[in-house]
Design a protein around this motif. Sequence first.
Motif, PDB file in Angstrom:
ATOM      1  N   ARG A  87       0.830  -1.200   0.000  1.00  0.00           N
ATOM      2  CA  ARG A  87       0.000   0.000   0.000  1.00  0.00           C
ATOM      3  C   ARG A  87       0.874   1.264   0.000  1.00  0.00           C
ATOM      4  O   ARG A  87       2.001   1.276   0.490  1.00  0.00           O
ATOM      5  CB  ARG A  87      -0.926   0.030   1.215  1.00  0.00           C
ATOM      6  N   GLY A  88       0.311   2.322  -0.538  1.00  0.00           N
ATOM      7  CA  GLY A  88       0.993   3.604  -0.578  1.00  0.00           C
ATOM      8  C   GLY A  88       1.257   4.181   0.788  1.00  0.00           C
ATOM      9  O   GLY A  88       2.210   4.945   0.983  1.00  0.00           O
TER      10      GLY A  88
ATOM     11  N   VAL B 249      -0.187  -7.842  -6.587  1.00  0.00           N
ATOM     12  CA  VAL B 249      -1.601  -8.182  -6.472  1.00  0.00           C
ATOM     13  C   VAL B 249      -2.218  -7.207  -5.476  1.00  0.00           C
ATOM     14  O   VAL B 249      -1.849  -7.199  -4.294  1.00  0.00           O
ATOM     15  CB  VAL B 249      -1.809  -9.636  -6.012  1.00  0.00           C
ATOM     16  N   GLN B 250      -3.108  -6.353  -5.973  1.00  0.00           N
ATOM     17  CA  GLN B 250      -3.778  -5.360  -5.130  1.00  0.00           C
ATOM     18  C   GLN B 250      -5.133  -5.027  -5.771  1.00  0.00           C
ATOM     19  O   GLN B 250      -5.190  -4.338  -6.790  1.00  0.00           O
ATOM     20  CB  GLN B 250      -2.903  -4.106  -5.012  1.00  0.00           C
ATOM     21  N   PRO B 251      -6.223  -5.529  -5.190  1.00  0.00           N
ATOM     22  CA  PRO B 251      -7.535  -5.302  -5.800  1.00  0.00           C
ATOM     23  C   PRO B 251      -8.066  -3.884  -5.632  1.00  0.00           C
ATOM     24  O   PRO B 251      -8.968  -3.470  -6.371  1.00  0.00           O
ATOM     25  CB  PRO B 251      -8.439  -6.318  -5.078  1.00  0.00           C
TER      26      PRO B 251
ATOM     27  N   LYS C 249      -7.561   2.338  -6.306  1.00  0.00           N
ATOM     28  CA  LYS C 249      -6.695   3.505  -6.089  1.00  0.00           C
ATOM     29  C   LYS C 249      -5.241   3.069  -5.887  1.00  0.00           C
ATOM     30  O   LYS C 249      -4.317   3.656  -6.473  1.00  0.00           O
ATOM     31  CB  LYS C 249      -7.190   4.289  -4.875  1.00  0.00           C
ATOM     32  N   GLU C 250      -5.048   2.044  -5.062  1.00  0.00           N
ATOM     33  CA  GLU C 250      -3.691   1.534  -4.830  1.00  0.00           C
ATOM     34  C   GLU C 250      -3.133   0.936  -6.123  1.00  0.00           C
ATOM     35  O   GLU C 250      -1.945   1.113  -6.438  1.00  0.00           O
ATOM     36  CB  GLU C 250      -3.695   0.482  -3.723  1.00  0.00           C
ATOM     37  N   ALA C 251      -3.983   0.233  -6.871  1.00  0.00           N
ATOM     38  CA  ALA C 251      -3.539  -0.406  -8.112  1.00  0.00           C
ATOM     39  C   ALA C 251      -3.029   0.631  -9.115  1.00  0.00           C
ATOM     40  O   ALA C 251      -2.019   0.420  -9.794  1.00  0.00           O
ATOM     41  CB  ALA C 251      -4.677  -1.217  -8.718  1.00  0.00           C
ATOM     42  N   ALA C 252      -3.719   1.780  -9.202  1.00  0.00           N
ATOM     43  CA  ALA C 252      -3.296   2.830 -10.126  1.00  0.00           C
ATOM     44  C   ALA C 252      -1.913   3.368  -9.739  1.00  0.00           C
ATOM     45  O   ALA C 252      -1.069   3.617 -10.612  1.00  0.00           O
ATOM     46  CB  ALA C 252      -4.328   3.957 -10.125  1.00  0.00           C
ATOM     47  N   ALA C 253      -1.668   3.542  -8.442  1.00  0.00           N
ATOM     48  CA  ALA C 253      -0.363   4.035  -7.984  1.00  0.00           C
ATOM     49  C   ALA C 253       0.730   3.013  -8.261  1.00  0.00           C
ATOM     50  O   ALA C 253       1.867   3.386  -8.593  1.00  0.00           O
ATOM     51  CB  ALA C 253      -0.433   4.366  -6.490  1.00  0.00           C
TER      52      ALA C 253
ATOM     53  N   THR D 206       3.377  -4.252 -13.081  1.00  0.00           N
ATOM     54  CA  THR D 206       2.115  -4.837 -13.503  1.00  0.00           C
ATOM     55  C   THR D 206       1.336  -5.324 -12.279  1.00  0.00           C
ATOM     56  O   THR D 206       1.859  -6.076 -11.460  1.00  0.00           O
ATOM     57  CB  THR D 206       2.350  -6.010 -14.460  1.00  0.00           C
ATOM     58  N   ASN D 207       0.095  -4.864 -12.163  1.00  0.00           N
ATOM     59  CA  ASN D 207      -0.738  -5.227 -11.016  1.00  0.00           C
ATOM     60  C   ASN D 207      -1.909  -6.102 -11.463  1.00  0.00           C
ATOM     61  O   ASN D 207      -2.474  -5.909 -12.554  1.00  0.00           O
ATOM     62  CB  ASN D 207      -1.281  -3.969 -10.342  1.00  0.00           C
ATOM     63  N   PHE D 208      -2.268  -7.067 -10.613  1.00  0.00           N
ATOM     64  CA  PHE D 208      -3.409  -7.940 -10.859  1.00  0.00           C
ATOM     65  C   PHE D 208      -4.343  -7.868  -9.658  1.00  0.00           C
ATOM     66  O   PHE D 208      -3.946  -7.504  -8.547  1.00  0.00           O
ATOM     67  CB  PHE D 208      -2.951  -9.376 -11.078  1.00  0.00           C
ATOM     68  N   ARG D 209      -5.570  -8.269  -9.880  1.00  0.00           N
ATOM     69  CA  ARG D 209      -6.538  -8.291  -8.774  1.00  0.00           C
ATOM     70  C   ARG D 209      -6.420  -9.566  -7.942  1.00  0.00           C
ATOM     71  O   ARG D 209      -6.804  -9.590  -6.779  1.00  0.00           O
ATOM     72  CB  ARG D 209      -7.970  -8.166  -9.319  1.00  0.00           C
TER      73      ARG D 209
END
Length: 577
Positions: free
Chosen positions: A106-107, A127-129, A132-136, A143-146
Amino acid sequence: ELRGAALLDGVRGRAAVDRDAIAELLVRISEFAARRAEIREMDLNPIAAYASGLSVLDARILLDREVKDAARGELPAAEAASLQARRQEKLRRALKPRTAVVIGDRGSRDFMWLRALDNFKGKRFSVQPDAKEAAAIEALGITNFRAVSEIGEPIDYAIASVPRKIAPQTLAECAAAAVAGIGFFTAGFSETGDPIGVELEAELKRIASRSDIALVGPNCMGLCNPGLGLLNSANLRAGEPGDVCFISQSGTHAISFCMQAPGRAIKVGMSASIGNALVLEAADYLDVMASDAATRAVGIYLEGVRDGRRFFESLKRATARVPVLVWKGGVTDSGARATFSHTGSLATPAAGWRAAMRQSGAVEVAGLEPMLDAMELLTRARPVRGRAMALVAMTGGQSVVISDTFASHGLEVPALSEASYAEFKSFFQVIGGSYRNPLDAAWTIGPRAAGGQDNLDRVLDILDRDPAVDAIVMEFRPGLAFGGLRRPIDVKDNIPLLDQLARFAQRAHKPFALAVESQHVPPDLRAGIAASAGALARERGLATFDTFERAAGAFRAAAEYFERAGNSAKGPIAIGC
């Protein structure tokens, strides 16, 4: 070690008792209790020991008949062993990963885990569903996944930084996605004594026990491999592949070891912060690390072990190949209480622990600095095949103090051979000095001595040939001020001397080390000059210690290892880097 041990040898006119019979009873009773889970209590009291044999005069065994292997969820021994072997193989993958994923960063924590992997040589995912956190995270170029299942390629290691309430779900998802290993930074389990935390930990263990996933922790900093850029703290730095491994129940000690090691010319290959060690215990990490072809030494910080016999057997296997240094936390009553609240570890009786260390071939150290000192000596110098030390000091008063220092660590400072004394007599400047052991040698080998450079080689070569000596330690004074007018000290002036000492260390048959003495340096400059001098020495492959006290502790630990391992069974350890 027990106060009543004298009774076994016979007192008040009685004969000594049959120690072998007592030992056999202890082993048989221990094995019996370990095999039978339904035994709740067992009391053999009294036991009469005779000169030959013994008799159990009374015994009571209380059973819990409802305890069955199936109810406890235990697997048959062969199946359990196969599952543990598969976990160890996955642990090997996790320690040398080609793919890694961070779950739940997390930010608000400045994406600490993703940033720790900035120099990871493999593929890094998140992996961050949370949108807002995923965009950061995507803005960082990651690369982020849910969900882990969406990644679409094998994952060798996952770092979980999730709330404790979803830790079991996270573990189950990773097991279903065939993730090889997962380390849980998440804490708040049995170490808190909180019923919810205890139950969540039990659920983690139930899920992991049905899988071959390598569960690291929870309540830990996880795995580290600096050579691959797999770091468990953003404060660490990636480096070259290493040959020293470290296992720690404390995340702080694991990171501190990896942070301080490079300054001691120690190259870390693999490190593991194991926390509560639910499924994979210290024995698993030790089996994996000690069997790695690159490993030359292993250090361990432990607060307790669940399966003492398994850990003991693992230590024996490991020490047959490489030195293993063990630092035990919780050796006092207050320390034992602290370990329970830290990692949920129970206290271990000190006498039993020390006996296990001796019998396994491992060597105990008393802290992080002694661990680093011993590691440096074991990986930078030749094997320490004995305790007889030749000490080269620069003043008479110093020679007395260092003799006491080494003797207090169980080392010897013997008289040299007559042949050595005859050689010294031919050139040693005895005015203001002495060629007894320890040598008071400044006026013979110092910068202002006539022929000092040649004399230094002669002195060291004589000590290397002397049959009464097993190892050599020389005092090293940064700068060239001793014996002449004081002037500003530039440690670079010592480079020719250090080069000469490095050449000796390479040709010597015995281990050689330096002890830095900086008391002649003004207090405000002392720390910086000593550190710079030590760095120059280590760059040249010289084992170097800040004080004679620390050098003595390192030589004690190294000598102890080779004594226990058996000199004839050990091959040579290469010197230098």
